[in-house]
Write a protein that holds these residues in place. Sequence first.
Motif, PDB file in Angstrom:
ATOM      1  N   GLY A 105       5.795  13.185  39.782  1.00 26.52           N
ATOM      2  CA  GLY A 105       6.895  12.384  39.270  1.00 26.52           C
ATOM      3  C   GLY A 105       7.669  11.691  40.371  1.00 26.52           C
ATOM      4  O   GLY A 105       7.480  11.958  41.557  1.00 26.52           O
ATOM      5  N   GLY A 106       8.534  10.797  39.955  1.00 24.50           N
ATOM      6  CA  GLY A 106       9.353  10.052  40.890  1.00 24.50           C
ATOM      7  C   GLY A 106      10.000   8.874  40.194  1.00 24.50           C
ATOM      8  O   GLY A 106       9.812   8.655  38.997  1.00 24.50           O
ATOM      9  N   THR A 107      10.751   8.116  40.958  1.00 27.48           N
ATOM     10  CA  THR A 107      11.444   6.934  40.463  1.00 27.48           C
ATOM     11  C   THR A 107      10.763   5.689  41.003  1.00 27.48           C
ATOM     12  O   THR A 107      10.477   5.610  42.200  1.00 27.48           O
ATOM     13  N   ILE A 108      10.469   4.742  40.124  1.00 27.85           N
ATOM     14  CA  ILE A 108       9.894   3.477  40.561  1.00 27.85           C
ATOM     15  C   ILE A 108      10.820   2.347  40.156  1.00 27.85           C
ATOM     16  O   ILE A 108      11.499   2.415  39.135  1.00 27.85           O
ATOM     17  N   GLU A 109      10.847   1.295  40.977  1.00 33.47           N
ATOM     18  CA  GLU A 109      11.702   0.148  40.703  1.00 33.47           C
ATOM     19  C   GLU A 109      11.229  -1.048  41.503  1.00 33.47           C
ATOM     20  O   GLU A 109      10.632  -0.908  42.569  1.00 33.47           O
ATOM     21  N   ASN A 110      11.440  -2.252  40.956  1.00 34.75           N
ATOM     22  CA  ASN A 110      11.341  -3.507  41.695  1.00 34.75           C
ATOM     23  C   ASN A 110      10.101  -3.622  42.572  1.00 34.75           C
ATOM     24  O   ASN A 110      10.180  -3.767  43.786  1.00 34.75           O
ATOM     25  N   GLY A 111       8.929  -3.574  41.935  1.00 31.53           N
ATOM     26  CA  GLY A 111       7.680  -3.767  42.659  1.00 31.53           C
ATOM     27  C   GLY A 111       6.907  -2.503  42.945  1.00 31.53           C
ATOM     28  O   GLY A 111       5.804  -2.569  43.501  1.00 31.53           O
ATOM     29  N   ASP A 112       7.447  -1.338  42.565  1.00 29.63           N
ATOM     30  CA  ASP A 112       6.749  -0.070  42.777  1.00 29.63           C
ATOM     31  C   ASP A 112       5.724   0.167  41.662  1.00 29.63           C
ATOM     32  O   ASP A 112       5.816  -0.409  40.579  1.00 29.63           O
ATOM     33  N   THR A 113       4.769   1.070  41.951  1.00 31.53           N
ATOM     34  CA  THR A 113       3.736   1.444  40.989  1.00 31.53           C
ATOM     35  C   THR A 113       3.596   2.958  40.952  1.00 31.53           C
ATOM     36  O   THR A 113       3.604   3.602  41.992  1.00 31.53           O
ATOM     37  N   GLN A 114       3.484   3.518  39.753  1.00 39.63           N
ATOM     38  CA  GLN A 114       3.112   4.930  39.633  1.00 39.63           C
ATOM     39  C   GLN A 114       1.724   5.002  39.015  1.00 39.63           C
ATOM     40  O   GLN A 114       1.430   4.326  38.028  1.00 39.63           O
ATOM     41  N   TRP A 115       0.867   5.789  39.651  1.00 41.19           N
ATOM     42  CA  TRP A 115      -0.532   5.893  39.258  1.00 41.19           C
ATOM     43  C   TRP A 115      -0.792   7.340  38.875  1.00 41.19           C
ATOM     44  O   TRP A 115      -0.828   8.213  39.728  1.00 41.19           O
ATOM     45  N   MET A 116      -0.953   7.592  37.584  1.00 42.29           N
ATOM     46  CA  MET A 116      -1.124   8.949  37.096  1.00 42.29           C
ATOM     47  C   MET A 116      -2.548   9.138  36.588  1.00 42.29           C
ATOM     48  O   MET A 116      -2.974   8.464  35.652  1.00 42.29           O
ATOM     49  N   THR A 117      -3.274  10.039  37.224  1.00 49.41           N
ATOM     50  CA  THR A 117      -4.602  10.424  36.768  1.00 49.41           C
ATOM     51  C   THR A 117      -4.440  11.614  35.834  1.00 49.41           C
ATOM     52  O   THR A 117      -4.161  12.725  36.286  1.00 49.41           O
ATOM     53  N   ALA A 118      -4.583  11.378  34.533  1.00 53.35           N
ATOM     54  CA  ALA A 118      -4.400  12.463  33.572  1.00 53.35           C
ATOM     55  C   ALA A 118      -5.529  13.478  33.679  1.00 53.35           C
ATOM     56  O   ALA A 118      -5.309  14.689  33.573  1.00 53.35           O
ATOM     57  N   GLY A 119      -6.768  12.997  33.882  1.00 52.15           N
ATOM     58  CA  GLY A 119      -7.896  13.906  34.024  1.00 52.15           C
ATOM     59  C   GLY A 119      -7.976  14.883  32.873  1.00 52.15           C
ATOM     60  O   GLY A 119      -7.966  14.517  31.698  1.00 52.15           O
ATOM     61  N   SER A 120      -7.995  16.183  33.197  1.00 54.52           N
ATOM     62  CA  SER A 120      -8.168  17.228  32.185  1.00 54.52           C
ATOM     63  C   SER A 120      -6.995  17.344  31.231  1.00 54.52           C
ATOM     64  O   SER A 120      -7.120  17.972  30.174  1.00 54.52           O
ATOM     65  N   GLY A 121      -5.869  16.736  31.591  1.00 52.45           N
ATOM     66  CA  GLY A 121      -4.771  16.670  30.646  1.00 52.45           C
ATOM     67  C   GLY A 121      -3.440  17.144  31.192  1.00 52.45           C
ATOM     68  O   GLY A 121      -3.380  18.061  32.019  1.00 52.45           O
ATOM     69  N   LEU A 122      -2.387  16.506  30.719  1.00 58.19           N
ATOM     70  CA  LEU A 122      -1.025  16.894  31.062  1.00 58.19           C
ATOM     71  C   LEU A 122      -0.064  16.272  30.048  1.00 58.19           C
ATOM     72  O   LEU A 122      -0.456  15.484  29.191  1.00 58.19           O
ATOM     73  N   LEU A 123       1.184  16.662  30.158  1.00 60.81           N
ATOM     74  CA  LEU A 123       2.262  16.041  29.404  1.00 60.81           C
ATOM     75  C   LEU A 123       3.109  15.234  30.374  1.00 60.81           C
ATOM     76  O   LEU A 123       3.271  15.630  31.541  1.00 60.81           O
ATOM     77  N   HIS A 124       3.653  14.096  29.925  1.00 61.22           N
ATOM     78  CA  HIS A 124       4.557  13.365  30.811  1.00 61.22           C
ATOM     79  C   HIS A 124       5.580  12.587  30.007  1.00 61.22           C
ATOM     80  O   HIS A 124       5.482  12.442  28.789  1.00 61.22           O
ATOM     81  N   ILE A 125       6.588  12.117  30.735  1.00 62.21           N
ATOM     82  CA  ILE A 125       7.696  11.380  30.148  1.00 62.21           C
ATOM     83  C   ILE A 125       8.088  10.262  31.099  1.00 62.21           C
ATOM     84  O   ILE A 125       7.995  10.418  32.321  1.00 62.21           O
ATOM     85  N   GLU A 126       8.479   9.128  30.543  1.00 59.70           N
ATOM     86  CA  GLU A 126       8.983   7.995  31.332  1.00 59.70           C
ATOM     87  C   GLU A 126      10.276   7.531  30.677  1.00 59.70           C
ATOM     88  O   GLU A 126      10.316   7.312  29.458  1.00 59.70           O
ATOM     89  N   ALA A 127      11.311   7.366  31.486  1.00 57.67           N
ATOM     90  CA  ALA A 127      12.605   6.997  30.917  1.00 57.67           C
ATOM     91  C   ALA A 127      13.446   6.283  31.961  1.00 57.67           C
ATOM     92  O   ALA A 127      13.285   6.494  33.169  1.00 57.67           O
ATOM     93  N   PRO A 128      14.363   5.420  31.535  1.00 54.16           N
ATOM     94  CA  PRO A 128      15.293   4.805  32.481  1.00 54.16           C
ATOM     95  C   PRO A 128      16.317   5.840  32.946  1.00 54.16           C
ATOM     96  O   PRO A 128      16.621   6.790  32.217  1.00 54.16           O
ATOM     97  N   PRO A 129      16.864   5.688  34.147  1.00 51.60           N
ATOM     98  CA  PRO A 129      17.902   6.614  34.594  1.00 51.60           C
ATOM     99  C   PRO A 129      19.177   6.447  33.773  1.00 51.60           C
ATOM    100  O   PRO A 129      19.408   5.391  33.180  1.00 51.60           O
ATOM    101  N   GLU A 130      19.995   7.490  33.752  1.00 48.82           N
ATOM    102  CA  GLU A 130      21.209   7.456  32.960  1.00 48.82           C
ATOM    103  C   GLU A 130      22.115   6.298  33.369  1.00 48.82           C
ATOM    104  O   GLU A 130      22.767   5.675  32.517  1.00 48.82           O
TER     105      GLU A 130
END
Length: 318
Positions: A105-130
Amino acid sequence: MPAVTVDNPLTLPKVAASGDAAARPVLAVTTAPSGFEGEGFPVRRAFAGINYRHLDPFIMMDQMGEVEYAAGEPKGTPWHPHRGFETVTYLIDGTFIHQDSNGGGGTIENGDTQWMTAGSGLLHIEAPPESLVQSGGLFHGLQLWVNLPKADKMMDPRYQDIRGGEVQLLASPDGGALLRVIAGELDGHQGPGITHTPITMIHATVRPGAEVTLPWREDFNGLAYVLAGRGTVGAERRPVAMGQTAVFGAGGSLTVRADERQDGHTPDLEVVLLGGRPIREPMAHYGPFVMNSQAELKQAFEDFQAGRLGTVPAVHGM
């Protein structure tokens, strides 16, 4: 838009196709329908209506926004599972926080990329900061799903945090096009994204009236999605505009040209170029799971319901 740029593209390494490279013809241009995703943020379904044989190894791509939220309006996704593929979230404007049950996990903004390999499986969430929820603001990005071959579908999950400043910046010979290589390779220049399935992902900004012809791997397919602006694709100059996807045929180069006059919303043509080596395996896709058979899809659902894809952390920091 865009978040990552340079004052003078002529200072960057230059890329151009050789004169004898066979130009890729344009097979089709489609228009993305609009919809909503997650908790209700607007998207354009970039690949809707395109035959999968032209997309393989890509599964789907959504343009998220562009939307100017008022205070209290920014939205994300609830916790949800994935198995069997990779998700690539490229954020052009705004801020998104990612967390998954594998500890990534982490915070991305303004030109950043997050690359998540789910593979065998996981749970995840994406949300704007408060803070963004409270203030509102501009939100714009892409989410791309990349298939994994059968041999890699059950690999361990992995998360990559790619800062905007890490992308490989290139230019056309006359400086009329700025190219951001997010993943894969273009003419020997490597992007930072580490991929299991061989692909290339580029965000290009083409100035009004400028044209760029790029070398393109002949074993890859070729797609161009217009984020903003107007122009043409292919040597035949097929017209394209915001929200449209061009499908290229076989060949060793592809061409994109910006119209001399753009609309008032954007000064340039903004386009995402995608290419990948087709996997050519059976695909069974339903919701958040992409497998090779209906039996594997059933098993994915059973594993999710049994908690074998992970559990939601007690404190997720959203």
